[in-house]
Design an enzyme around this catalytic site. Structure first.
Site, PDB file in Angstrom:
ATOM      1  N   LYS A   1       4.577  61.690 -19.328  1.00 38.28           N
ATOM      2  CA  LYS A   1       4.555  63.318 -19.363  1.00 38.28           C
ATOM      3  C   LYS A   1       4.117  63.587 -20.917  1.00 38.28           C
ATOM      4  O   LYS A   1       4.470  63.460 -21.781  1.00 38.28           O
ATOM      5  CB  LYS A   1       6.115  63.599 -19.425  1.00 38.28           C
ATOM      6  CG  LYS A   1       6.252  64.889 -19.426  1.00 38.28           C
ATOM      7  CD  LYS A   1       5.836  65.861 -18.402  1.00 38.28           C
ATOM      8  CE  LYS A   1       5.718  65.462 -17.184  1.00 38.28           C
ATOM      9  NZ  LYS A   1       5.088  66.358 -16.037  1.00 38.28           N
TER      10      LYS A   1
ATOM     11  N   HIS B   1       5.814  63.880  -6.255  1.00 34.98           N
ATOM     12  CA  HIS B   1       6.432  64.583  -7.425  1.00 34.98           C
ATOM     13  C   HIS B   1       7.892  64.178  -7.331  1.00 34.98           C
ATOM     14  O   HIS B   1       8.444  63.838  -6.492  1.00 34.98           O
ATOM     15  CB  HIS B   1       6.024  65.742  -7.353  1.00 34.98           C
ATOM     16  CG  HIS B   1       6.603  66.774  -8.398  1.00 34.98           C
ATOM     17  ND1 HIS B   1       7.648  67.544  -7.877  1.00 34.98           N
ATOM     18  CD2 HIS B   1       6.216  67.058  -9.387  1.00 34.98           C
ATOM     19  CE1 HIS B   1       7.981  68.296  -8.791  1.00 34.98           C
ATOM     20  NE2 HIS B   1       7.244  67.840  -9.996  1.00 34.98           N
TER      21      HIS B   1
END
Ligand code: GKR
Ligand code: MG
Length: 424
Positions: free
Chosen positions: A194, A321
């Site tokens: 991330k 996701h």
């Protein structure tokens, strides 16, 4: 209209219970700020008149809870096999007509939450797993990726927070150490960072460091659109040959198309293609090579299967996701991924960050070599742990968080922090 059973006994929904829960979440950093000490979910129990209970898990934010509460009373009497009728009732409850033949995201999110519980009931009623109802498993274990986050060691705003064993990760060495722990503990065979937290050069260095430490693991980075088109192109050049995909470097279909045209690796998204209406322009502009499915907003398991078919038609790859989640969601994700032949990438999961708290009885959803074995009991194959549900429901009442606000939480420690897209 709901079927009358055509001579067969039909199970019907008698009652729907919605329980908001809060569970501990570590201080994970992203392009919007930092995760608060508690993440929210809503747990659905749909009871039938003959005693079956279907489970669902979805977002716990207030606006979503209100939608679920508006829909719940209108589900009584519905046959859980009647998904078209469910869709109609959800849309009607939310006061919506289809837009261009498709429903809005609010309808798809609300439908998706209930639809999973209906699949759970359908599986229990027929003695079949959800994966079987979705067409049959093409894999008996679903690979997930290690979801690496820059993070602080502790929550500065929560004196009661017990620091976890992961510690801080604020530079390439910290990310490599976190990845090593993830791989060691769960066996993950692909790694996702991330990004969008530190200047892009530092995040490029982190990917190079991961590549050096894990020569065989496919790598991804996802800055959640924190970069401009020129920055994204520069990062793509710097990471040439290093990534299996670059996820949402920049914002919007047109900007993604500009980056895709100048990048060697495919671009993936869970930001610019999040409903059916986004697919035609994304295809026309060649904006994305991979779409991330997510049954929580893609119209449930059935909507996600439609997405899979559309992606196959246009030669677009499919990944999955995640947001911070508990075990019911993980079970649903695992059934969907097991029954989706063209889901060609390891799915995202936040599961390692939620270690220790859940609403399902332990023992079913374990990681082995980075994969979760498909549950084998009918339906989703997981059981609600009612005591654990009670604990997390009480935690919800006490914690004070009602809507996710990563930016507001960050601003408590850094009053000058501003949410920017792009930031670099
Ligand atoms: O948990 O901070 C997070 C993630 O950034 C999440 O909110 C994203 O929706 O994981 C997601 C993503 O792939 O963009
Ligand atoms: Mg993403």
């Amino acid at each position: 209209m709901a079927g009358e059973g055509r001579g067969r006994a039909v199970t019907r929904i008698a009652e729907v219970t919605i329980t908001p829960v809060a569970f501990r979440d570590p201080p994970l950093l992203n392009s919007n700020g930092v995760h608060e000490p508690f993440a929210l979910r809503a747990i659905l129990e749909c009871r039938t008149d003959d005693g079956l209970v279907g489970l669902g898990e979805t977002y716990g934010e207030l606006a979503h809870l209100e939608r679920l509460r508006a829909v719940a009373p209108r589900l009584a009497g519905l046959d859980p096999f009647e998904l078209n009728e469910l869709h109609r009732r959800v849309a009607e409850s939310l006061g919506e007509a289809p837009h261009g033949g498709h429903w809005s995201r609010a309808v798809e999110e609300t439908f998706g939450a209930v639809e999973v519980a209906f699949y759970d009931i359908a599986g229990k009623a027929t003695g079949r797993t959800v994966a079987e109802l979705l067409g049959g498993a093409v894999r008996d274990a679903v690979p997930y990726s290690a979801y690496l986050f820059y993070r602080w060691a502790e929550h500065p705003g929560d004196p009661g927070y017990e620091p976890d064993a992961w510690g801080a990760a604020l530079d390439p060495d910290g990310i490599v150490a976190q990845a090593a722990r993830m791989v060691e503990s769960y066996g993950f065979t692909s790694l996702k960072l991330k990004g969008g937290v530190f200047p892009p050069d530092e995040e490029v260095d982190a990917i190079h460091a991961l590549r050096a430490a894990f020569p065989e693991h496919p790598l991804r980075i996802d800055p959640n659109a924190a970069w401009s088109v020129p920055t994204s192109l520069a990062v793509a050049r710097a990471l040439d040959g290093e990534l299996e995909y670059l996820e949402d470097p920049t914002d919007g279909i047109a900007a993604m198309a500009a980056v895709a045209a100048g990048s060697s690796m495919p671009l993936a998204t869970n930001m610019c293609v999040v409903e059916m209406a986004h697919i035609p322009p994304a295809v026309e502009q060649k904006a994305v090579g991979i779409v991330l499915a997510d049954h929580h907003y893609w119209g449930g398991l059935s909507g996600s299967r439609q997405l899979a078919a559309i992606c196959a038609t246009f030669g677009i790859g499919l990944s999955m996701h995640s947001n911070s989640h508990l075990g019911i969601s993980l079970a649903a994700m695992t059934h969907l991924a097991a029954a989706t032949p063209n889901l060609g990438y390891a799915c995202d999961t936040h599961r390692p960050w939620q270690a220790g708290e859940d609403v399902v009885a332990p023992g079913v959803l374990e990681f082995e070599n980075g994969s979760v074995a498909l549950p084998t009991a009918p339906g989703l194959g997981v059981e609600l742990d009612r005591d654990a549900l009670g604990v997390l429901a009480e935690q919800y009442e006490r914690c004070g968080v009602r809507t996710r606000d990563d930016t507001g939480y960050m601003q408590r420690f850094d009053p000058g922090y501003v949410r920017m897209r792009p930031r670099w």
